[in-house]
Design a protein around this motif. Structure first.
Motif, PDB file in Angstrom:
ATOM      1  N   ALA A  85      39.661  46.637  46.783  1.00 18.93           N
ATOM      2  CA  ALA A  85      39.263  45.927  45.565  1.00 18.93           C
ATOM      3  C   ALA A  85      40.334  46.021  44.492  1.00 18.93           C
ATOM      4  CB  ALA A  85      37.942  46.493  45.045  1.00 18.93           C
ATOM      5  N   VAL A  86      40.879  47.220  44.284  1.00 13.65           N
ATOM      6  CA  VAL A  86      41.876  47.401  43.226  1.00 13.65           C
ATOM      7  C   VAL A  86      43.185  46.729  43.611  1.00 13.65           C
ATOM      8  CG1 VAL A  86      43.192  49.092  41.908  1.00 13.65           C
ATOM      9  CG2 VAL A  86      40.791  49.527  42.426  1.00 13.65           C
ATOM     10  N   CYS A  87      43.614  46.908  44.851  1.00 10.20           N
ATOM     11  CA  CYS A  87      44.869  46.293  45.291  1.00 10.20           C
ATOM     12  C   CYS A  87      44.790  44.772  45.219  1.00 10.20           C
ATOM     13  CB  CYS A  87      45.192  46.760  46.705  1.00 10.20           C
ATOM     14  SG  CYS A  87      46.844  46.301  47.285  1.00 10.20           S
ATOM     15  N   ARG A  88      43.649  44.229  45.600  1.00  8.70           N
ATOM     16  CA  ARG A  88      43.473  42.772  45.534  1.00  8.70           C
ATOM     17  C   ARG A  88      43.533  42.278  44.087  1.00  8.70           C
ATOM     18  NH1 ARG A  88      41.409  39.460  49.403  1.00  8.70           N
ATOM     19  NH2 ARG A  88      40.479  41.191  50.555  1.00  8.70           N
ATOM     20  N   ALA A  89      42.958  43.064  43.164  1.00 10.25           N
ATOM     21  CA  ALA A  89      43.002  42.680  41.751  1.00 10.25           C
ATOM     22  C   ALA A  89      44.427  42.678  41.228  1.00 10.25           C
ATOM     23  CB  ALA A  89      42.132  43.625  40.923  1.00 10.25           C
ATOM     24  N   VAL A  90      45.199  43.673  41.610  1.00  6.70           N
ATOM     25  CA  VAL A  90      46.583  43.801  41.118  1.00  6.70           C
ATOM     26  C   VAL A  90      47.474  42.717  41.708  1.00  6.70           C
ATOM     27  CG1 VAL A  90      48.642  45.271  41.170  1.00  6.70           C
ATOM     28  CG2 VAL A  90      46.401  46.262  40.623  1.00  6.70           C
ATOM     29  N   TYR A  91      47.328  42.443  42.997  1.00  2.00           N
ATOM     30  CA  TYR A  91      48.261  41.520  43.664  1.00  2.00           C
ATOM     31  C   TYR A  91      47.760  40.086  43.731  1.00  2.00           C
ATOM     32  CZ  TYR A  91      51.535  45.152  44.804  1.00  2.00           C
ATOM     33  OH  TYR A  91      52.479  46.144  44.696  1.00  2.00           O
ATOM     34  N   GLY A  92      46.492  39.872  43.439  1.00  2.00           N
ATOM     35  CA  GLY A  92      45.999  38.503  43.399  1.00  2.00           C
ATOM     36  C   GLY A  92      46.267  37.755  44.703  1.00  2.00           C
ATOM     37  N   GLY A  93      46.829  36.574  44.576  1.00  2.00           N
ATOM     38  CA  GLY A  93      47.103  35.727  45.731  1.00  2.00           C
ATOM     39  C   GLY A  93      48.158  36.271  46.670  1.00  2.00           C
ATOM     40  N   GLN A  94      48.885  37.304  46.245  1.00  2.00           N
ATOM     41  CA  GLN A  94      49.918  37.910  47.088  1.00  2.00           C
ATOM     42  C   GLN A  94      49.372  39.065  47.927  1.00  2.00           C
ATOM     43  OE1 GLN A  94      53.053  36.599  47.234  1.00  2.00           O
ATOM     44  NE2 GLN A  94      52.228  35.036  45.858  1.00  2.00           N
ATOM     45  N   TYR A  95      48.081  39.358  47.795  1.00  2.00           N
ATOM     46  CA  TYR A  95      47.509  40.540  48.449  1.00  2.00           C
ATOM     47  C   TYR A  95      47.710  40.522  49.967  1.00  2.00           C
ATOM     48  CZ  TYR A  95      43.879  43.549  50.422  1.00  2.00           C
ATOM     49  OH  TYR A  95      43.196  44.467  51.171  1.00  2.00           O
TER      50      TYR A  95
END
Length: 213
Positions: A85-95
């Motif tokens: 959840a946190v990594c997806r929030a930080v990287y957005g579309g680049q996750y």
């Protein structure tokens, strides 16, 4: 950027600069301006980027300056789920691309990045994610790590930081690093702004075309 956020960013830059005198001063300022829990979270998260010795020595200094004992250990948490959840929030579309890239380097590093980096550490309570990212920007700017700096400057924006706050974090960090580090940080920030401007123009043009249809 608030005074307390600036103090935590300066503390993070001082940690990366490995200057004991500046670190002592930054800790005292942060102790005056910030909640103690926020100071401790800034120190704890630094181990991801600067290693255990730097974080442990800084925590020992903080204990002496603040007189505060260590609090209880964090309770159990699903680090994998929180990390995603946190990594997806930080990287957005680049996750997705990020995970693929790290997996190609080493699959264990991909797991550690998500579960340890984002799940165990950066997803902890006690410090909001925007401030965490601004502190990380300061650390990476001083460390002269432009590729990772670029990612976390973008990450700070993704989780809600104002561009002015990212620029302020770079300015706070500048005196703690070398001339080359400052130049590369400025180049990375200029590149990010240029790319974001292009992406916004493309999105606007797309909306205009849709409206025309």
């Amino acid at each position: 950027m608030t005074d307390s956020e600036r103090a935590l960013v300066a503390l993070s830059a001082a940690l990366a600069g490995r200057d004991d005198v500046r670190l002592d001063s930054a800790l005292r300022t942060a102790g005056d301006l910030c909640e103690p829990e926020a100071v401790e979270e800034a120190l704890v998260q630094s181990y991801l980027f600067l290693g255990y010795p730097t974080a442990l020595n800084a925590l020992a200094l903080w204990r002496r300056i603040s007189g505060r004992p260590a609090g209880p250990a964090a309770g159990p948490v699903d680090r994998a789920a929180r990390g995603v959840a946190v990594c997806r929030a930080v990287y957005g579309g680049q996750y997705g691309r990020l995970r693929e890239n790290i997996r190609r380097l080493h699959p264990d590093m991909e797991v550690w990045m998500v579960e340890e980096g984002y799940g165990k550490v950066l997803g902890r309570p006690g410090l909001d994610l925007v401030t965490r990212e601004l502190c990380i920007v300061a650390i990476l700017a001083v460390q002269d790590a432009p590729r990772q700096l670029y990612s976390h400057m973008r990450g700070a924006l993704n989780v809600g930081a104002d561009p002015g706050d990212v620029a302020a974090a770079l300015a706070v960090a500048a005196p703690f690093g070398g001339e080359l580090a400052r130049a590369r940080a400025a180049e990375a920030w200029a590149e990010l702004l240029a790319r974001r401007g292009t992406e916004m123009d493309d999105e606007t043009n797309s909306h205009d075309r849709d409206a025309g249809d």
